[in-house]
Write a protein that holds these residues in place. Structure first.
Motif, mmCIF file in Angstrom:
data_model
loop_
_atom_site.group_PDB
_atom_site.id
_atom_site.type_symbol
_atom_site.label_atom_id
_atom_site.label_comp_id
_atom_site.label_asym_id
_atom_site.label_seq_id
_atom_site.Cartn_x
_atom_site.Cartn_y
_atom_site.Cartn_z
ATOM 1 N N ALA A 128 -4.336 -3.451 -6.371
ATOM 2 C CA ALA A 128 -5.480 -3.148 -5.332
ATOM 3 C C ALA A 128 -5.865 -1.807 -5.272
ATOM 4 N N GLU A 129 -4.490 -1.126 -4.833
ATOM 5 C CA GLU A 129 -4.668 0.454 -4.546
ATOM 6 C C GLU A 129 -5.102 1.233 -5.804
ATOM 7 N N SER A 171 3.255 -4.832 -7.444
ATOM 8 C CA SER A 171 2.622 -5.725 -6.161
ATOM 9 C C SER A 171 1.249 -5.941 -6.487
ATOM 10 N N ASP A 172 0.703 -7.081 -5.713
ATOM 11 C CA ASP A 172 -0.506 -7.297 -5.665
ATOM 12 C C ASP A 172 -1.411 -6.147 -4.728
ATOM 13 N N ASP A 173 -0.581 -5.623 -3.847
ATOM 14 C CA ASP A 173 -1.306 -4.410 -3.093
ATOM 15 C C ASP A 173 -1.338 -3.128 -4.021
ATOM 16 N N MET A 214 0.922 -1.162 0.010
ATOM 17 C CA MET A 214 0.060 0.137 0.087
ATOM 18 C C MET A 214 1.005 1.067 0.005
ATOM 19 N N ASP A 217 7.367 -0.140 -4.166
ATOM 20 C CA ASP A 217 7.573 -1.746 -3.977
ATOM 21 C C ASP A 217 8.712 -2.454 -4.774
ATOM 22 N N LYS A 237 -9.660 -4.776 -9.963
ATOM 23 C CA LYS A 237 -8.180 -5.736 -10.008
ATOM 24 C C LYS A 237 -7.928 -6.128 -11.201
#
Length: 299
Positions: free
Chosen positions: A44-45, A39-41, A1, A35, A54
Motif C-alpha cells: 500500500a505504501e 507485506s500488505d502495508d 509502514m 518487514d 495496490k
C-alpha cells in the motif's frame, strides 16, 4: 509502514527516477528490509508513493522470485538446481539441505534462522554447484559442505564467501539491493555519485527513437536547447551529400529528340516480306472449340 527514517530514504529513491514507477523494484527491496517480506502495508505504501494501484504493486512483487510474500528467516539460503549445477550435484546438495533443515522450498526453520529455497539460476555456472547466503556466492558446494555452511550460518559465524563480504543477513542485503548502500552510511560499500532524475528527462512521444534530451546526436547547426540539467546535447555536422548519387533525375525523352531512335517502318505494302506469315503448324485441335459443335450439327 515505513519508519520516518525509511520513509525519507524511500522518497529520495523515488526522486532519483524521471518516472516514479521506475522506483518500484528498489522500494520493494526496502519493504523487505523493514518487514522481512513484502507485506500488505508495504504494498500500500509503495502504491501511494508511486501513484500506482495496490494491484499493480502486488502483481510485480509476485512476478519476481526475489520478493517474498511470506516472512523470511534471518538468512536466505538458495541452492541452484539449474542445468550446470544439476549435472554437478546441485540437486543432491538441495535434497541434503532440505533433509537436514527439515524445511522445503521457501520455508523457514523453526528457530527462524534459515529460509531455504531452490533457485533456477544463480548465474555462476563456472562454480557449480552454487549455494548463496543472502545473495553471496559459495561455489563448488557438495552436500557435506552445504551442511557445514548452514550450521556455521546458524551459529552466527558464516564463512567468507567465494567473493564479497560475509553474509550480513537478508534484511541488510535487501537494504543494499534497494540501491542505497549499507544501513550504516559510514560503513564500507557506500555508493557515491548516485544519479538523480535531473540527469535525464523523459523524451516526448513524437521525439523518435533515441531522442532523449541527454546525449542526443543532432544534425545541422540549429541550436539545440539544453536539457533540464543544463547539459547541451552532443552535436555533429550534417552529413555531406554524396557526389556519386543523382538526386535530380533527367526528364524522360520525347519523340523527335536527337537521342531517341525513330520507330521502324512496318507498312506491309512497302515491304511484302514484312507480311505476317501464316502459321502452318495450326492443327484442328487448335481451332476454336465453340465452332466444333456447329460444324457437326451438335447443339
Amino acid at each position: 509502514m515505513f519508519s520516518p527514517e525509511l520513509r525519507a530514504k524511500a522518497e529520495a529513491l523515488v526522486d532519483r527516477f524521471p518516472v516514479k514507477r521506475s522506483a518500484l523494484l528498489p522500494l520493494l527491496h526496502l519493504v523487505q528490509h523493514q518487514d522481512g517480506f513484502v507485506s500488505d502495508d508495504g504494498v500500500a505504501e509503495c502504491a501511494e508513493l508511486l501513484d500506482l494501484t495496490k494491484a499493480e504493486v502486488a502483481a510485480v512483487s509476485t512476478f519476481y522470485t526475489m520478493y517474498k510474500r511470506e516472512p523470511m528467516g534471518e538468512h536466505l539460503v538458495s541452492v541452484c538446481t539449474n542445468f550446470s549445477c544439476a549435472v554437478r550435484g546441485g540437486k543432491a546438495t538441495y535434497d541434503r539441505l532440505r533433509e537436514h533443515l527439515g524445511v522445503g522450498h521457501d520455508q523457514t526453520t523453526e528457530d527462524g534462522r534459515i529460509t531455504l529455497e531452490h533457485a533456477e539460476c544463480l548465474g555462476n555456472c563456472e562454480g557449480a554447484p552454487v549455494v548463496t547466503v543472502d545473495y553471496l556466492n559459495y561455489e563448488w558446494v557438495d552436500p557435506d559442505a552445504a551442511v557445514e555452511l548452514v550450521e556455521a550460518v546458524r551459529a552466527g559465524n558464516p564463512p567468507q564467501p567465494t567473493r564479497g563480504m560475509v553474509p550480513p543477513g537478508v534484511r541488510a542485503a535487501s537494504h543494499r539491493l534497494a540501491g542505497i548502500g549499507p544501513i550504516d552510511p559510514e560503513g564500507p560499500g557506500q555508493r557515491l555519485g548516485l544519479a538523480t532524475k535531473d540527469d535525464g528527462a523523459v523524451p516526448t512521444p513524437d521525439a523518435g527513437v533515441g531522442s532523449g534530451t541527454v546525449g542526443v546526436i543532432s544534425f545541422g547547426a540549429a541550436a539545440t536547447p539544453p536539457a533540464s540539467n543544463g547539459r547541451v546535447p552532443d552535436e555533429v555536422p550534417a552529413p555531406e551529400q554524396d557526389a556519386g548519387v543523382i538526386t535530380d533525375p533527367e526528364p524522360p525523352a520525347e519523340p523527335g529528340d536527337a537521342d531517341v531512335a525513330e520507330p521502324a517502318d512496318t507498312d506491309p505494302q512497302a515491304d511484302p516480306e514484312a507480311q505476317p506469315v501464316a502459321d502452318d503448324t495450326t492443327t484442328p485441335d487448335d481451332a476454336d472449340d465453340s465452332t466444333i459443335g456447329e460444324e457437326e450439327g451438335i447443339s
